[in-house]
Design an enzyme around this catalytic site. Structure first.
Site, PDB file in Angstrom:
ATOM      1  N   ARG A  51      21.874 -11.669  -0.291  1.00 33.38           N
ATOM      2  CA  ARG A  51      22.130 -12.605   0.812  1.00 33.38           C
ATOM      3  C   ARG A  51      23.091 -11.989   1.834  1.00 33.38           C
ATOM      4  O   ARG A  51      22.939 -12.192   3.036  1.00 33.38           O
ATOM      5  CB  ARG A  51      22.689 -13.929   0.272  1.00 33.38           C
ATOM      6  CG  ARG A  51      22.817 -14.985   1.359  1.00 33.38           C
ATOM      7  CD  ARG A  51      23.185 -16.330   0.821  1.00 33.38           C
ATOM      8  NE  ARG A  51      24.497 -16.337   0.203  1.00 33.38           N
ATOM      9  CZ  ARG A  51      25.014 -17.360  -0.456  1.00 33.38           C
ATOM     10  NH1 ARG A  51      24.333 -18.469  -0.592  1.00 33.38           N
ATOM     11  NH2 ARG A  51      26.223 -17.288  -0.995  1.00 33.38           N
ATOM     12  N   LYS A 149      25.630 -16.257   6.478  1.00 31.23           N
ATOM     13  CA  LYS A 149      27.002 -16.534   6.042  1.00 31.23           C
ATOM     14  C   LYS A 149      27.933 -15.667   6.883  1.00 31.23           C
ATOM     15  O   LYS A 149      28.429 -14.628   6.444  1.00 31.23           O
ATOM     16  CB  LYS A 149      27.112 -16.222   4.542  1.00 31.23           C
ATOM     17  CG  LYS A 149      28.093 -17.131   3.827  1.00 31.23           C
ATOM     18  CD  LYS A 149      27.862 -17.043   2.334  1.00 31.23           C
ATOM     19  CE  LYS A 149      29.117 -17.347   1.553  1.00 31.23           C
ATOM     20  NZ  LYS A 149      29.748 -18.618   1.803  1.00 31.23           N
ATOM     21  N   GLU A 182      23.941 -30.125   4.029  1.00 38.04           N
ATOM     22  CA  GLU A 182      24.754 -29.423   3.021  1.00 38.04           C
ATOM     23  C   GLU A 182      26.208 -29.791   3.226  1.00 38.04           C
ATOM     24  O   GLU A 182      26.565 -30.486   4.179  1.00 38.04           O
ATOM     25  CB  GLU A 182      24.577 -27.900   3.151  1.00 38.04           C
ATOM     26  CG  GLU A 182      25.082 -27.361   4.484  1.00 38.04           C
ATOM     27  CD  GLU A 182      24.891 -25.858   4.667  1.00 38.04           C
ATOM     28  OE1 GLU A 182      24.770 -25.122   3.680  1.00 38.04           O
ATOM     29  OE2 GLU A 182      24.879 -25.435   5.843  1.00 38.04           O
TER      30      GLU A 182
HETATM   31  C1  LIG Z   1      27.770 -23.492   3.995  1.00 40.33           C
HETATM   32  C2  LIG Z   1      27.505 -23.220   2.534  1.00 40.33           C
HETATM   33  N1  LIG Z   1      26.453 -23.845   1.940  1.00 40.33           N
HETATM   34  C3  LIG Z   1      26.177 -23.649   0.630  1.00 40.33           C
HETATM   35  C4  LIG Z   1      26.952 -22.790  -0.139  1.00 40.33           C
HETATM   36  C5  LIG Z   1      26.623 -22.587  -1.601  1.00 40.33           C
HETATM   37  O1  LIG Z   1      26.163 -21.279  -1.815  1.00 40.33           O
HETATM   38  P1  LIG Z   1      26.320 -20.540  -3.229  1.00 40.33           P
HETATM   39  O2  LIG Z   1      25.678 -21.397  -4.248  1.00 40.33           O
HETATM   40  O3  LIG Z   1      25.597 -19.267  -3.032  1.00 40.33           O
HETATM   41  O4  LIG Z   1      27.774 -20.368  -3.477  1.00 40.33           O
HETATM   42  C6  LIG Z   1      28.039 -22.123   0.451  1.00 40.33           C
HETATM   43  C7  LIG Z   1      28.861 -21.225  -0.357  1.00 40.33           C
HETATM   44  O5  LIG Z   1      29.050 -20.143  -0.054  1.00 40.33           O
HETATM   45  C8  LIG Z   1      28.318 -22.337   1.813  1.00 40.33           C
HETATM   46  O6  LIG Z   1      29.341 -21.717   2.413  1.00 40.33           O
END
Ligand SMILES: Cc1ncc(COP(=O)(O)O)c(C=O)c1O
Length: 273
Positions: A51, A149, A182
């Site tokens: 990612r 991200k 989210e």
């Molecule tokens: C905006 C956002 N959504 C969802 C997630 C959850 O992602 P993950 O399960 O890869 O930690 C994160 C975490 O990094 C995030 O910053």
């Protein structure tokens, strides 16, 4: 810490610094990811690294080294830290340069990583007892930016601050069409009153590694009869309110029940096993 600018692993906290002329620092031109350290092992490192590289490509940031070298640096930095429970965060940036908007004057991409130990057991207590969530009034990121991200987390910071100001653990974005999106650092999932596990589709939000892992594992609960079905789909705020369970999903949690009325911990317990 690891810094490609310094060219190695740093163990002295005073030396764990990033240059202010790095394009990430003064223009936000950087992407990052995190992997959890559990019992000295990096959980789901490959998914998080993949990612990171997708985010970097969307942000037009190159990598100073091939993927396998980045992976090896993360493992070596974790080993050098001696940390057994915590996380490693890592950034790809356009690198140090000339303070201008264009990265043309940057000397080349940079890679940084830092290990932090887990600080408190509060979250394990919360993961048993559940937390409060609110709907945030902070504007949601455009899907182009939500899907990578990048270090531009100001909306996310404001969303969690708003939750804390209102006595909640975190908040949730609802998109302009009324669908659940989210949280600021987490995905969400619901169990409908018919026993269906539903996660909001990833088209406007970050594709969470924990959410994807849940989608891969949860069919076992369908086989055992605990769930009726598992899917990623659009779920409206109204439909979400009718659900019997809601949970936050993120690498550091990994599954946190949200109390909106009565929430059974049964499904979360089964997944944890
Ligand atoms: C905006 C956002 N959504 C969802 C997630 C959850 O992602 P993950 O399960 O890869 O930690 C994160 C975490 O990094 C995030 O910053």
């Amino acid at each position: 810490m690891y810094s490609s600018v310094i060219g190695g692993i740093i163990l002295d906290p005073c030396m764990m610094v990033i240059r202010i002329d790095d394009h990430m620092v003064h223009r936000g031109h950087g992407v990052f990811d995190t992997a959890t350290i559990s019992e000295g092992c990096l959980y789901e490192l490959d998914a998080h690294l993949d990612r990171l590289l997708v985010s970097a490509s969307k942000a037009k940031i190159d990598t100073p080294y091939p993927r396998e070298t980045l992976r090896s640096i993360l493992i070596q930095t974790t080993a050098a830290s001696g940390c057994k429970t915590g996380s490693i965060k890592y950034w790809l940036t356009a690198g140090p340069g000339d303070f201008l908007l264009s990265p043309k004057g940057c000397s080349g991409p940079a890679f940084y990583a830092i290990v932090t130990a887990a600080t408190t057991s509060a979250s394990s207590l919360q993961s048993r007892e559940g937390v409060k969530a609110i709907t945030t009034s902070v504007p949601m990121k455009h899907p182009f930016f939500a899907g990578m991200k990048s270090v531009n987390y100001l909306p996310n910071v404001l969303a969690v601050m708003e939750a804390e100001e209102r006595g909640a653990y975190s908040s949730v974005w609802i998109d302009e069409e009324g669908y659940v999106a989210e949280g600021p650092t987490m995905n969400v999932a619901f169990i409908t009153k018919y026993g269906e596990l539903v996660l909001p589709a990833f088209d406007k939000i970050l594709s969470g590694c924990t959410a994807k892992r849940l989608l891969a594992l949860a069919p076992k609960l369908v086989e055992s009869g605990l769930l009726k079905s598992v899917k990623a789909a659009r779920i409206s705020a109204d439909e979400a309110r009718q659900c019997t369970e809601m949970m936050f999903l993120a690498s550091g949690l990994p599954v946190m029940p949200v109390l909106s009325g009565t929430v059974s911990l049964l499904v979360m317990d089964k997944l944890a096993k």
